[in-house]
Motif scaffolding. Structure first.
Motif, PDB file in Angstrom:
ATOM      1  N   ASP A  90       0.871  -0.932  -0.236  1.00 41.22           N
ATOM      2  CA  ASP A  90      -0.357   0.678  -0.137  1.00 41.22           C
ATOM      3  C   ASP A  90       1.166   1.076  -0.032  1.00 41.22           C
ATOM      4  N   THR A  91       2.445   1.044   0.286  1.00 41.78           N
ATOM      5  CA  THR A  91       3.259   2.892   0.336  1.00 41.78           C
ATOM      6  C   THR A  91       2.927   2.942  -1.541  1.00 41.78           C
ATOM      7  N   GLY A  92       2.942   4.192  -1.101  1.00 43.13           N
ATOM      8  CA  GLY A  92       3.265   5.264  -2.320  1.00 43.13           C
ATOM      9  C   GLY A  92       2.059   5.767  -1.971  1.00 43.13           C
ATOM     10  N   VAL A  93       2.255   6.778  -3.384  1.00 49.57           N
ATOM     11  CA  VAL A  93       2.453   8.558  -3.311  1.00 49.57           C
ATOM     12  C   VAL A  93       0.680   8.359  -3.034  1.00 49.57           C
ATOM     13  N   TYR A  94      -0.224   8.790  -2.882  1.00 49.49           N
ATOM     14  CA  TYR A  94      -1.883   9.124  -2.546  1.00 49.49           C
ATOM     15  C   TYR A  94      -2.457  10.395  -2.874  1.00 49.49           C
ATOM     16  N   TYR A  95      -3.103  10.234  -4.019  1.00 51.98           N
ATOM     17  CA  TYR A  95      -3.792  11.356  -4.419  1.00 51.98           C
ATOM     18  C   TYR A  95      -5.104  10.905  -4.431  1.00 51.98           C
ATOM     19  N   CYS A  96      -5.954  12.382  -4.992  1.00 48.33           N
ATOM     20  CA  CYS A  96      -7.479  12.650  -4.844  1.00 48.33           C
ATOM     21  C   CYS A  96      -8.067  13.513  -6.818  1.00 48.33           C
ATOM     22  N   GLY A  97      -8.775  12.897  -6.331  1.00 51.79           N
ATOM     23  CA  GLY A  97      -9.719  13.401  -7.897  1.00 51.79           C
ATOM     24  C   GLY A  97     -10.238  13.209  -8.545  1.00 51.79           C
ATOM     25  N   VAL A  98     -11.059  14.651  -9.328  1.00 52.13           N
ATOM     26  CA  VAL A  98     -12.270  13.883  -9.532  1.00 52.13           C
ATOM     27  C   VAL A  98     -12.523  13.748 -11.008  1.00 52.13           C
ATOM     28  N   TRP A  99     -14.056  13.406 -11.542  1.00 48.08           N
ATOM     29  CA  TRP A  99     -14.204  12.600 -12.821  1.00 48.08           C
ATOM     30  C   TRP A  99     -14.542  14.266 -13.638  1.00 48.08           C
ATOM     31  N   ASN A 100     -13.838  13.982 -14.994  1.00 50.02           N
ATOM     32  CA  ASN A 100     -14.652  14.998 -15.667  1.00 50.02           C
ATOM     33  C   ASN A 100     -15.477  14.170 -16.882  1.00 50.02           C
ATOM     34  N   ASP A 101     -16.471  14.510 -16.577  1.00 47.09           N
ATOM     35  CA  ASP A 101     -17.103  13.342 -18.012  1.00 47.09           C
ATOM     36  C   ASP A 101     -16.831  13.728 -19.085  1.00 47.09           C
ATOM     37  N   ALA A 102     -16.393  15.220 -19.623  1.00 48.87           N
ATOM     38  CA  ALA A 102     -16.047  15.331 -21.299  1.00 48.87           C
ATOM     39  C   ALA A 102     -15.342  15.176 -21.188  1.00 48.87           C
ATOM     40  N   ARG A 103     -14.431  14.972 -20.998  1.00 46.19           N
ATOM     41  CA  ARG A 103     -12.812  14.254 -20.818  1.00 46.19           C
ATOM     42  C   ARG A 103     -12.894  12.701 -20.957  1.00 46.19           C
ATOM     43  N   GLN A 104     -14.052  12.312 -20.141  1.00 48.36           N
ATOM     44  CA  GLN A 104     -13.450  10.853 -19.349  1.00 48.36           C
ATOM     45  C   GLN A 104     -12.418  10.318 -18.625  1.00 48.36           C
ATOM     46  N   GLU A 105     -12.133  11.126 -17.829  1.00 50.61           N
ATOM     47  CA  GLU A 105     -10.922  10.683 -16.473  1.00 50.61           C
ATOM     48  C   GLU A 105     -10.507  11.489 -15.515  1.00 50.61           C
ATOM     49  N   TYR A 106     -10.053  11.588 -14.541  1.00 50.95           N
ATOM     50  CA  TYR A 106     -10.035  11.657 -13.656  1.00 50.95           C
ATOM     51  C   TYR A 106      -8.923  14.026 -13.201  1.00 50.95           C
ATOM     52  N   GLU A 107      -8.884  13.764 -13.046  1.00 51.77           N
ATOM     53  CA  GLU A 107      -8.015  15.157 -12.847  1.00 51.77           C
ATOM     54  C   GLU A 107      -7.966  16.286 -11.543  1.00 51.77           C
ATOM     55  N   SER A 108      -7.501  17.500 -12.034  1.00 50.47           N
ATOM     56  CA  SER A 108      -7.477  18.392 -10.544  1.00 50.47           C
ATOM     57  C   SER A 108      -7.190  17.527  -9.395  1.00 50.47           C
ATOM     58  N   TRP A 109      -6.139  16.531 -10.384  1.00 47.93           N
ATOM     59  CA  TRP A 109      -4.788  16.348  -8.817  1.00 47.93           C
ATOM     60  C   TRP A 109      -4.777  17.107  -7.809  1.00 47.93           C
ATOM     61  N   GLY A 110      -4.025  17.105  -6.729  1.00 44.09           N
ATOM     62  CA  GLY A 110      -3.710  18.158  -5.481  1.00 44.09           C
ATOM     63  C   GLY A 110      -2.267  17.185  -5.519  1.00 44.09           C
ATOM     64  N   GLN A 111      -1.223  17.789  -3.866  1.00 43.37           N
ATOM     65  CA  GLN A 111      -0.325  17.225  -4.662  1.00 43.37           C
ATOM     66  C   GLN A 111       0.703  15.896  -4.026  1.00 43.37           C
ATOM     67  N   GLY A 112      -0.888  15.549  -3.251  1.00 44.81           N
ATOM     68  CA  GLY A 112      -0.131  14.194  -3.278  1.00 44.81           C
ATOM     69  C   GLY A 112       0.484  13.862  -1.393  1.00 44.81           C
ATOM     70  N   THR A 113      -0.590  12.747  -0.495  1.00 43.84           N
ATOM     71  CA  THR A 113       0.266  12.471   0.514  1.00 43.84           C
ATOM     72  C   THR A 113       0.527  11.268   0.062  1.00 43.84           C
ATOM     73  N   GLN A 114       2.245  11.091   1.521  1.00 40.85           N
ATOM     74  CA  GLN A 114       2.835  10.074   0.906  1.00 40.85           C
ATOM     75  C   GLN A 114       2.480   8.537   2.338  1.00 40.85           C
ATOM     76  N   VAL A 115       2.344   7.764   1.683  1.00 40.64           N
ATOM     77  CA  VAL A 115       2.090   7.266   2.395  1.00 40.64           C
ATOM     78  C   VAL A 115       3.345   5.254   2.767  1.00 40.64           C
ATOM     79  N   THR A 116       3.858   5.455   3.208  1.00 39.32           N
ATOM     80  CA  THR A 116       5.004   3.746   3.594  1.00 39.32           C
ATOM     81  C   THR A 116       4.676   3.354   4.830  1.00 39.32           C
ATOM     82  N   VAL A 117       4.399   2.196   4.538  1.00 38.44           N
ATOM     83  CA  VAL A 117       3.935   1.074   4.885  1.00 38.44           C
ATOM     84  C   VAL A 117       5.194  -0.076   5.600  1.00 38.44           C
ATOM     85  N   SER A 118       5.802   0.177   6.131  1.00 33.29           N
ATOM     86  CA  SER A 118       7.550  -0.758   6.686  1.00 33.29           C
ATOM     87  C   SER A 118       7.202  -0.754   8.052  1.00 33.29           C
ATOM     88  N   SER A 119       7.985  -2.401   7.921  1.00 28.36           N
ATOM     89  CA  SER A 119       8.422  -2.954   9.500  1.00 28.36           C
ATOM     90  C   SER A 119       9.501  -2.140   9.900  1.00 28.36           C
TER      91      SER A 119
END
Length: 119
Positions: A90-119
């Protein structure tokens, strides 16, 4: 211009939980579909979970189903991703986006937030 901001990432151990937030700046997400995605270096961004903010309908990718929960606040300006029983993958940079119907894609990404899963 829609703007989203992700937050809540951090370092956790396998099996622990983490709550991510996706906040809309200056607008409501009421009529949008919002998706959480993640990316690791060298790989394409992949979807994690999605929500129709208006009715709360949610969809999860198989690799997080039963562990992650996506929901929105009553004001419909924040979409959360509760990550439970996290795994190393699950480690990675997590982003959220909104769906654009006209472009048929997610967009408006933020800067992301880092999630690191480590033992």
């Amino acid at each position: 211009q829609l703007q989203l901001a992700e937050s809540g990432g951090g370092l956790v151990q396998p099996g622990e939980s983490l709550l991510l937030s996706c906040a809309a700046a200056g607008f409501t997400l009421d009529y949008y579909k919002v998706g959480w995605f993640r990316q690791v270096p060298g790989k394409e961004r992949e979807g994690v979970a999605y929500i129709s903010v208006r009715d709360g309908g949610a969809y999860y990718e198989d690799y997080v189903k039963g562990r992650f929960v996506i929901w929105r606040d009553n004001g419909k300006t924040i979409v959360y991703l509760q990550m439970n029983k996290v795994k190393l993958e699950d480690t990675g940079v997590y982003y959220c986006g909104v769906w654009n119907d006209a472009r048929q894609e997610y967009e408006s990404w933020g800067q992301g937030t880092q999630v690191t899963v480590s033992s």
